[in-house]
Design an enzyme around this catalytic site. Sequence first.
Site, PDB file in Angstrom:
ATOM      1  N   ASP A  96     -23.239  19.240  -7.558  1.00 25.27           N
ATOM      2  CA  ASP A  96     -22.503  19.776  -6.406  1.00 25.27           C
ATOM      3  C   ASP A  96     -21.639  20.992  -6.732  1.00 25.27           C
ATOM      4  OD1 ASP A  96     -23.518  18.194  -4.342  1.00 25.27           O
ATOM      5  OD2 ASP A  96     -22.306  16.498  -5.008  1.00 25.27           O
ATOM      6  N   ASP A 157     -29.722  17.265  -0.379  1.00 25.34           N
ATOM      7  CA  ASP A 157     -28.417  17.932  -0.276  1.00 25.34           C
ATOM      8  C   ASP A 157     -28.346  19.178  -1.161  1.00 25.34           C
ATOM      9  OD1 ASP A 157     -28.592  15.109  -0.086  1.00 25.34           O
ATOM     10  OD2 ASP A 157     -26.428  14.859  -0.085  1.00 25.34           O
ATOM     11  N   GLY A 215     -40.062   8.478  -3.486  1.00 24.90           N
ATOM     12  CA  GLY A 215     -38.827   8.796  -2.774  1.00 24.90           C
ATOM     13  C   GLY A 215     -38.001   7.542  -2.526  1.00 24.90           C
ATOM     14  N   THR A 217     -33.808   6.227  -0.904  1.00 22.01           N
ATOM     15  CA  THR A 217     -32.583   6.690  -0.266  1.00 22.01           C
ATOM     16  C   THR A 217     -31.386   6.281  -1.107  1.00 22.01           C
ATOM     17  OG1 THR A 217     -31.487   6.956   1.864  1.00 22.01           O
ATOM     18  CG2 THR A 217     -32.011   4.691   1.199  1.00 22.01           C
ATOM     19  N   ARG A 229     -27.858  12.985   7.706  1.00 25.12           N
ATOM     20  CA  ARG A 229     -27.273  14.138   7.014  1.00 25.12           C
ATOM     21  C   ARG A 229     -28.258  14.786   6.051  1.00 25.12           C
ATOM     22  NH1 ARG A 229     -22.810  12.233   6.144  1.00 25.12           N
ATOM     23  NH2 ARG A 229     -22.645  12.003   3.905  1.00 25.12           N
ATOM     24  N   TRP A 233     -29.014  18.623   6.048  1.00 25.02           N
ATOM     25  CA  TRP A 233     -28.942  19.524   4.875  1.00 25.02           C
ATOM     26  C   TRP A 233     -30.223  20.356   4.792  1.00 25.02           C
ATOM     27  CZ3 TRP A 233     -24.212  20.086   3.859  1.00 25.02           C
ATOM     28  CH2 TRP A 233     -23.327  19.071   3.500  1.00 25.02           C
TER      29      TRP A 233
HETATM   30  N1  GLY Z   1     -23.833  15.422  -0.433  1.00 18.87           N
HETATM   31  C1  GLY Z   1     -23.338  14.123  -0.198  1.00 18.87           C
HETATM   32  C2  GLY Z   1     -23.274  13.760   1.221  1.00 18.87           C
HETATM   33  O1  GLY Z   1     -23.767  14.473   2.091  1.00 18.87           O
HETATM   34  O2  GLY Z   1     -22.710  12.713   1.497  1.00 18.87           O
END
Ligand code: GLY
Length: 373
Positions: A96, A157, A215, A217, A229, A233
Amino acid sequence: MMHLKELAAKEIEFVLSKIDSNLDKYGYDTFPRAASVNNVYEFSKDNNDWTEGFWTGMLWNAYRYTKNPKYKDAAMVQTRLFQERFDKNIKLEHHDLGFLYIYSCVYCYELTGDETALEYAIKAADKLMTRYNEKAGVIQAWGDLSDPNQSGRFIIDCLINIPLLFWASEITGDKKYYDAAYRHAKASQKYIVRPDNSTFHTFHMDVVTGEPRFGTTHQGYSDSSCWARGQAWGVYGFPLAYKHTKDTSFLETAYRITDYFLEHLPKDSVPFWDLIFTDGDKQPRDSSSGAIALCGMLEQLGTADEARKSKYMDYIEKITTSLANNYATKNSDSNGILLHATYALPQNNGIDECNIWGDHYYFEALIKIAMAD
Ligand code: GLY
């Protein structure tokens, strides 16, 4: 667009008033936690999560929009704290670094030309490069590089982190950052996007053979559902990958996954936390996904054909109006901006609260709308 622009200008004033009261109350050198508790963020000097850059980015954006030096002063104090965090290596062993260093050091350099911020933004890009696995062509999201459970695992993300690498190539002329970011985006397109245009949150590669595995989650409802989310992203991340590479296949991917996102919105146009849910389900929303998707659609407007543009304008208006009327913290004691966001339901974290990236991307979208030609 005119009505929308007026709405955005009004909403920006509301966001600025919240920023002002937070700066008055908590000073320039503190950061809100990732999520609120009972809709109130705790502010502290801790800068050790993946999320502090969102507040700093809001301050830089407030300065970008108003040119009021107060916001620049506050954002500058915060940017120096990100430099200090880098020197002390506080919780930086994850992917991040884009969220942390684009919204602090890159924004600072863009808006002020500050050379120290530039130096640290490049250092952050170099650090992000250490997580790039050449064989698999992806950036490992979490954990130690030798951890067999995390090695080769990348997540959707990260499409918002790799612009730090594209930027580093543009600024230094060194193509190694671009190559890593490009391969990572291609792998996201190939493995994270499913044939039905939904997405996995995370995907595992074999780092010995470079082959895809499966894949899963982390924050979604199930491995086969579509975490709202994550999809958001992608709605924002793929057009950014196009912007830096001009690979038009990223646009096609962006269009497909945006269509899926829009087709799975409930009546008030703000998604539930996982797109498997719909009207009538007793599940929390994730307003932050709506805000991120707004930014993604605004980014795509520049390339979409007329039909798509008109569809997006329709949804941009619907989502913005819904967030402004039903989700913004007006007439409440909250020190956040958007109510009803969900950080991580399976981890029981920040459910039906404000979260700082929801606030950040809502503000970013409003500024984009207000400043559009
Ligand atoms: N990147 C972590 C989230 O979206 O929670």
